[in-house]
Design an enzyme around this catalytic site. Sequence first.
Site, PDB file in Angstrom:
ATOM      1  N   GLU A   1      -5.039   7.482   6.585  1.00 40.81           N
ATOM      2  CA  GLU A   1      -4.126   8.406   6.812  1.00 40.81           C
ATOM      3  C   GLU A   1      -4.788   9.847   6.240  1.00 40.81           C
ATOM      4  O   GLU A   1      -5.299   9.876   5.219  1.00 40.81           O
ATOM      5  CB  GLU A   1      -3.050   8.179   6.091  1.00 40.81           C
ATOM      6  CG  GLU A   1      -1.799   8.859   6.416  1.00 40.81           C
ATOM      7  CD  GLU A   1      -0.961   8.486   7.676  1.00 40.81           C
ATOM      8  OE1 GLU A   1       0.133   9.025   7.796  1.00 40.81           O
ATOM      9  OE2 GLU A   1      -1.473   7.384   8.188  1.00 40.81           O
TER      10      GLU A   1
ATOM     11  N   LYS B   1       2.583   4.371   1.427  1.00 45.44           N
ATOM     12  CA  LYS B   1       2.754   5.028   2.580  1.00 45.44           C
ATOM     13  C   LYS B   1       2.320   6.682   2.433  1.00 45.44           C
ATOM     14  O   LYS B   1       3.433   7.236   2.012  1.00 45.44           O
ATOM     15  CB  LYS B   1       3.924   4.592   3.479  1.00 45.44           C
ATOM     16  CG  LYS B   1       4.156   5.112   4.650  1.00 45.44           C
ATOM     17  CD  LYS B   1       5.665   4.870   5.115  1.00 45.44           C
ATOM     18  CE  LYS B   1       5.627   5.108   6.696  1.00 45.44           C
ATOM     19  NZ  LYS B   1       5.152   6.417   6.956  1.00 45.44           N
TER      20      LYS B   1
ATOM     21  N   LYS C   1       7.259  -1.219   6.782  1.00 48.90           N
ATOM     22  CA  LYS C   1       7.298   0.222   6.338  1.00 48.90           C
ATOM     23  C   LYS C   1       8.671   0.417   5.368  1.00 48.90           C
ATOM     24  O   LYS C   1       9.701  -0.274   5.774  1.00 48.90           O
ATOM     25  CB  LYS C   1       7.051   1.375   6.958  1.00 48.90           C
ATOM     26  CG  LYS C   1       7.841   1.375   8.478  1.00 48.90           C
ATOM     27  CD  LYS C   1       7.403   2.341   9.049  1.00 48.90           C
ATOM     28  CE  LYS C   1       8.193   2.349  10.572  1.00 48.90           C
ATOM     29  NZ  LYS C   1       7.615   3.577  11.356  1.00 48.90           N
TER      30      LYS C   1
ATOM     31  N   ARG D   1      -2.121   9.911  10.836  1.00 52.16           N
ATOM     32  CA  ARG D   1      -3.324   8.641  11.186  1.00 52.16           C
ATOM     33  C   ARG D   1      -4.290   9.025  11.863  1.00 52.16           C
ATOM     34  O   ARG D   1      -4.397   9.825  12.913  1.00 52.16           O
ATOM     35  CB  ARG D   1      -2.361   7.622  12.093  1.00 52.16           C
ATOM     36  CG  ARG D   1      -3.196   6.208  11.787  1.00 52.16           C
ATOM     37  CD  ARG D   1      -1.988   5.180  11.952  1.00 52.16           C
ATOM     38  NE  ARG D   1      -2.588   3.965  11.925  1.00 52.16           N
ATOM     39  CZ  ARG D   1      -1.942   2.744  12.047  1.00 52.16           C
ATOM     40  NH1 ARG D   1      -0.590   2.835  12.455  1.00 52.16           N
ATOM     41  NH2 ARG D   1      -2.463   1.500  12.160  1.00 52.16           N
TER      42      ARG D   1
ATOM     43  N   ARG E   1      -3.986  10.030  16.317  1.00 58.29           N
ATOM     44  CA  ARG E   1      -2.955   8.932  16.666  1.00 58.29           C
ATOM     45  C   ARG E   1      -2.820   8.984  18.347  1.00 58.29           C
ATOM     46  O   ARG E   1      -2.779   7.922  18.877  1.00 58.29           O
ATOM     47  CB  ARG E   1      -1.449   9.136  16.015  1.00 58.29           C
ATOM     48  CG  ARG E   1      -0.649   8.076  16.567  1.00 58.29           C
ATOM     49  CD  ARG E   1       0.679   8.330  15.793  1.00 58.29           C
ATOM     50  NE  ARG E   1       1.728   7.161  16.328  1.00 58.29           N
ATOM     51  CZ  ARG E   1       2.412   6.408  15.539  1.00 58.29           C
ATOM     52  NH1 ARG E   1       2.158   6.503  14.287  1.00 58.29           N
ATOM     53  NH2 ARG E   1       3.190   5.698  15.762  1.00 58.29           N
TER      54      ARG E   1
ATOM     55  N   GLU F   1       0.881  -1.253   0.087  1.00 57.72           N
ATOM     56  CA  GLU F   1       0.056   0.084   0.024  1.00 57.72           C
ATOM     57  C   GLU F   1       0.772   1.214  -0.107  1.00 57.72           C
ATOM     58  O   GLU F   1       2.064   1.207   0.486  1.00 57.72           O
ATOM     59  CB  GLU F   1      -0.855   0.033   1.224  1.00 57.72           C
ATOM     60  CG  GLU F   1      -1.982  -1.306   1.404  1.00 57.72           C
ATOM     61  CD  GLU F   1      -2.706  -0.892   2.621  1.00 57.72           C
ATOM     62  OE1 GLU F   1      -2.902   0.061   3.243  1.00 57.72           O
ATOM     63  OE2 GLU F   1      -3.449  -2.169   2.911  1.00 57.72           O
TER      64      GLU F   1
ATOM     65  N   ARG G   1       3.657  -3.185  17.954  1.00 60.06           N
ATOM     66  CA  ARG G   1       4.531  -3.021  16.633  1.00 60.06           C
ATOM     67  C   ARG G   1       4.885  -4.427  16.139  1.00 60.06           C
ATOM     68  O   ARG G   1       5.703  -5.192  16.799  1.00 60.06           O
ATOM     69  CB  ARG G   1       5.884  -2.225  17.178  1.00 60.06           C
ATOM     70  CG  ARG G   1       6.687  -1.753  15.808  1.00 60.06           C
ATOM     71  CD  ARG G   1       7.765  -0.849  16.072  1.00 60.06           C
ATOM     72  NE  ARG G   1       7.301   0.144  16.703  1.00 60.06           N
ATOM     73  CZ  ARG G   1       7.022   1.456  16.049  1.00 60.06           C
ATOM     74  NH1 ARG G   1       6.983   1.482  14.685  1.00 60.06           N
ATOM     75  NH2 ARG G   1       6.831   2.298  16.520  1.00 60.06           N
TER      76      ARG G   1
ATOM     77  N   PHE H   1      -7.284   2.717   4.973  1.00 57.82           N
ATOM     78  CA  PHE H   1      -6.790   1.342   4.663  1.00 57.82           C
ATOM     79  C   PHE H   1      -7.145   0.317   5.584  1.00 57.82           C
ATOM     80  O   PHE H   1      -6.694  -0.990   5.318  1.00 57.82           O
ATOM     81  CB  PHE H   1      -5.301   1.662   4.812  1.00 57.82           C
ATOM     82  CG  PHE H   1      -4.751   2.233   6.027  1.00 57.82           C
ATOM     83  CD1 PHE H   1      -4.819   1.567   7.468  1.00 57.82           C
ATOM     84  CD2 PHE H   1      -4.422   3.590   6.142  1.00 57.82           C
ATOM     85  CE1 PHE H   1      -4.264   2.187   8.476  1.00 57.82           C
ATOM     86  CE2 PHE H   1      -3.973   4.125   7.386  1.00 57.82           C
ATOM     87  CZ  PHE H   1      -3.786   3.393   8.231  1.00 57.82           C
TER      88      PHE H   1
END
Length: 562
Positions: free
Chosen positions: A303, A254, A425, A259, A274, A252, A419, A343
């Site tokens: 985003e 970035k 990324k 966010r 965020r 996707e 995470r 997303f």
Amino acid sequence: MAILFKEVCDIFYKIESTTKRLEKMEYFIELIKMVENKKAPQDLKKICQIAVGRVFAEHENKELGIGPNILIDAIISTGINKKTIQNTINQTGDIGTALEQLGHNIKQTSLFQTPPTLEEVYTTLKKLSTIEGGQSQKKKIRHISSILIKSSPIEQRYLARLILEDMRIGMSIPTILGAFSKYYNQPKENLEKIYAVVNDIGLLAEKLAQRCDIYNDEELQLKIFRPIKPMLAQLIGSINDAIIEMGAPQFETKYDGARVQIHKKDNIVKIYSRKLEDITNSIPEIVEEVKNIEAQNLIIEGECVAMDKNGRPRPFQDILRRFRRKYNIDSIQSEINLKVYVFDILYYNNKSLIELPLIERRSILEKILTNKHNKLNISHKLTTDNEQKAREFYEWSLSIGHEGVMIKNPNAIYTPGSRVRTMYKFKPTLESLDVVITKAKMGMGKRKEWYGSFEIAVKDYENNLYTIGHVGSGLTEEELHNLTEQIKNITIEVINDEAIVEPKIVLEISYEEIQESDKYKCGYALRFPRVARIRTDKSIEDINSIEDIERIFDIQKGKGNL
């Protein structure tokens, strides 16, 4: 039976006195047993939140907003000399420890003062956040001093720290969950999942203390208008590494934006940043588009990007300008055009979707969002095991002004607040770092009136902070001025023009490389660091970890991270 605040503080002192995680867990279990013995399950909620320096749950996004200066004024109002408290703070490096040492100097209003209960302390501190308007500072000082006067030195130690929301006892959410796991005989991974969904350690604690069925309790499920922490990506060394690991990943774009998490129930919409701040009123055009989505209720993630008239992203700071604007929204709305690239979908028509694989969540999202939504677009994606096609998609994402690509495992569930190794990324430059300011030093020359050099830190697994360098370049004079004003409000002490501050200001740092170094305890240092952005959209919980530093170091040396 009421729990006294001193009973809690005595065990906090034990927790603070050891660096061993297992010992901290055992001492915390003593607190759980105290709650059970006194039949006060509601107090475990307060204890857990206080242990990590919070009065409010994380999803509430509330802070006491009391800086060191107000606290020191409250201490002075109890009868302690200003110079004495300042000198003791400078000697100890901690307002709590200083107050404990000087507590015998506080004027008691009565020899027969009743010691404060945990409930009394908790209620008094919650009131602080509601005090506004004229004379608010004096009222806050009066409330703080009233509870200090009733407290013993050990209580004053932790009261001061709690007021500043920095307990310094080394307790973290993972350690508390470990204690819960052992005492209540529950798998820790199950508790981690529930906590990630409720984003409220106090609520989970209370349910455990009440011996509820935590797996079926309605309050412990994903809920509309109770935002959760976003799932976070790791860095990867190459596109090919991701294909080798995942087979045919979902690539996707970035986006160079901020966010957002969007909640909708019937015709009510709330949008969270965020940091879980409610930014709904700042972006009304997005709210109106969400209202048109044909769904009874949902939670989607995307985003938010500021766009110029040519459809290319504007500077990140323009997005923050929109998020921060409280008044005259119409004027800035016409100046800064926003678009949200969605997303993921986490909740739809009364059903949580986070346990579904990404490929299924994406399918649901594509059925809900259509091209008729001008301000809401589904993120650009490509699912492939062909490195050349993936590389072309990556280059295309860069060509339209964005940062690179996200690489996702199509079979992965959504794991809030973690995470994960199912989402990466990939960018053309070394990953920037999010760090927190711990010290600030006055500048030189024409910048001598502002703080111009900043000690910066990353965190470890237990959220302890480790210095990784100093940074002074990359900031405009306006940014330095604003930072200086912020730092004045969170300064703990000043020694030789260097301010030791509460760790609240997050910076995004670019750098030439990460080097091994014995100068800092973390074992690494940044070569030529430079401030890329002041991240007002992030909190200390979002900063990078030592593990992240190690991974980036390995990637820059060509070792990969798999």
